[in-house]
Design an enzyme around this catalytic site. Sequence first.
Site, short mmCIF file in Angstrom:
data_model
loop_
_atom_site.label_atom_id
_atom_site.label_comp_id
_atom_site.label_asym_id
_atom_site.label_seq_id
_atom_site.Cartn_x
_atom_site.Cartn_y
_atom_site.Cartn_z
N HIS A 49 -28.79 -5.66 26.46
CA HIS A 49 -30.23 -5.59 26.19
C HIS A 49 -30.56 -4.38 25.33
CE1 HIS A 49 -30.83 -8.83 29.09
NE2 HIS A 49 -29.79 -8.27 29.69
N GLU A 74 -10.88 12.69 19.75
CA GLU A 74 -10.28 14.01 19.54
C GLU A 74 -8.82 13.88 19.09
OE1 GLU A 74 -12.11 16.91 22.32
OE2 GLU A 74 -10.07 17.65 22.50
N LYS A 100 -14.98 26.64 19.53
CA LYS A 100 -14.77 27.64 20.58
C LYS A 100 -14.78 29.04 19.96
CE LYS A 100 -12.05 24.81 23.81
NZ LYS A 100 -10.87 24.71 24.66
O1 PA5 Z 1 -8.30 17.74 24.96
C1 PA5 Z 1 -8.45 18.95 24.89
O2 PA5 Z 1 -7.49 19.72 24.84
C2 PA5 Z 1 -9.83 19.58 24.91
O3 PA5 Z 1 -10.85 18.69 24.73
C3 PA5 Z 1 -10.01 20.31 26.23
O4 PA5 Z 1 -9.88 19.40 27.29
C4 PA5 Z 1 -11.37 21.02 26.34
O5 PA5 Z 1 -11.65 21.73 25.18
C5 PA5 Z 1 -11.34 21.97 27.54
O6 PA5 Z 1 -10.28 22.84 27.40
P1 PA5 Z 1 -9.69 23.68 28.60
O7 PA5 Z 1 -9.18 22.75 29.63
O8 PA5 Z 1 -8.61 24.49 27.98
O9 PA5 Z 1 -10.80 24.54 29.12
#
Ligand code: PA5
Length: 456
Positions: free
Chosen positions: A314, A289, A428
């Site tokens: 394996h 990410e 989202k």
């Molecule tokens: O790294 C990030 O910001 C995202 O992957 C969030 O962790 C994930 O989308 C969850 O978001 P939130 O904590 O706002 O619910």
Amino acid sequence: MRVRIDYTNMLSSAVGVHGIPDEALASFAAPAREAVLSLRKKHPVTRWRDLPRDMRAELPRIKAAAEYVRGMAESFVVLGIGGSALGPIAVQQALNHPRWNELPREKRGGPKLYVEDNVDPERMAALFDVIDPETTVFNVITKSGSTSETMAQLLTVMRMLIDLYGEDRLHERLIATTDSEKGNLIGIAKKYGLTTFYVPEGVGGRFSELCPVGLLPAAVCGIDIDEMLNGAAYMDSLCDGEDPKENPALMYALLEVEAMRRGANVGVLMPYADSLKYFADWYAQLWAESLGKKAGENRFGQTPVKALGVTDQHSQVQLYTDGPFDKTVTVLGVEEYRTEFTIPHAVDENPNVAFLSGHTFNELISAERRATEHAVTASGHMNKTVLLPRVNANTVGQLIMLFELATAYAGELIGINAYDQPGVEEGKNMTYALLGKKGYEAKLAEMSGSLERKTV
Ligand code: PA5
């Protein structure tokens, strides 16, 4: 107790033409310096780096909440996803008994832990088959305070708790962790007087394990969070200098970015310890990410693959040895396991099996790790080993900071913003549109115009 990286096998002197030429190490100096300087300038976007120090002031409140939960709860349920779930899962698996929830209470000392990240309806329903609301405390964690998955879980839990105990007693069984101002959760938390912890500014979801997102669930399960922070602070202190030979996170980033430039589009993380299995999940989110970005016409990133030693010997190691030169393999090794387990004698008459007797499982798994490192190296594939002397709160803290900083340095070297996630946000928004959230009508129209599906 220092975590170290052995990067010998990333270099041509070990793996041949598909490795990084040893001379290239000399050319790392200039980009290394630039990366360190530009990362320093990123502050306060990199406030996650200050957490090992900043969180000290918050520890008494976290520990008090943890004591409350430990005193009244048989189950502690985290509602959260992505960065709000993967860290707590990884740390729990690393530092507590591998079968924590199955242990009798007196052996656990703390409640069972459930981290409900997915919204599969079958899983959500199943949770209520195994917990008793009377002895359960929920911790809803969302930095943005608006993620649909977490909000849907929150609504479910709130309805149940309000029906059972009334609005006035919601605060007894629900704790919130979120941004202090933004999003919807903070308003809900204030309205119902919930104990609330904050995700500080400059701490993105995937960089949030060392704030209350990770520290509260860890403390509830009896993990030494002071020592985790000590380890993280120690690793941070090792990773600030401009010389990559002295800065493990910087060297990690330089090697991986150089490998990406040479076509390594895949990065395997392969812990040789069940305790570190879910670190690979946490790392996969952090790496993918943060670095999977486009800048103009250029696209960047490396697909993280999670593997487990020895299990995946394996399964996937055949690909890592004989498959294409499109990957790096990073082994997570452990020098000293917390338990020693001897392989007994049972069929001494059969030497083909009896050779194992008298050795330990510790020797076996370590030999298999070294065998995999050798096989991958001998087949000409780049690999390195991150070695933990032992898995404990300190080394886990080190590991978290090491990978966070390696990711941050890689972002600087590539020249992308490692701290946004436009692709995730788009998903989202599409979900909001499909479920009829106000303000997302245009997005819904955009989706309705999609091509006719072709199925077979
Ligand atoms: O790294 C990030 O910001 C995202 O992957 C969030 O962790 C994930 O989308 C969850 O978001 P939130 O904590 O706002 O619910």
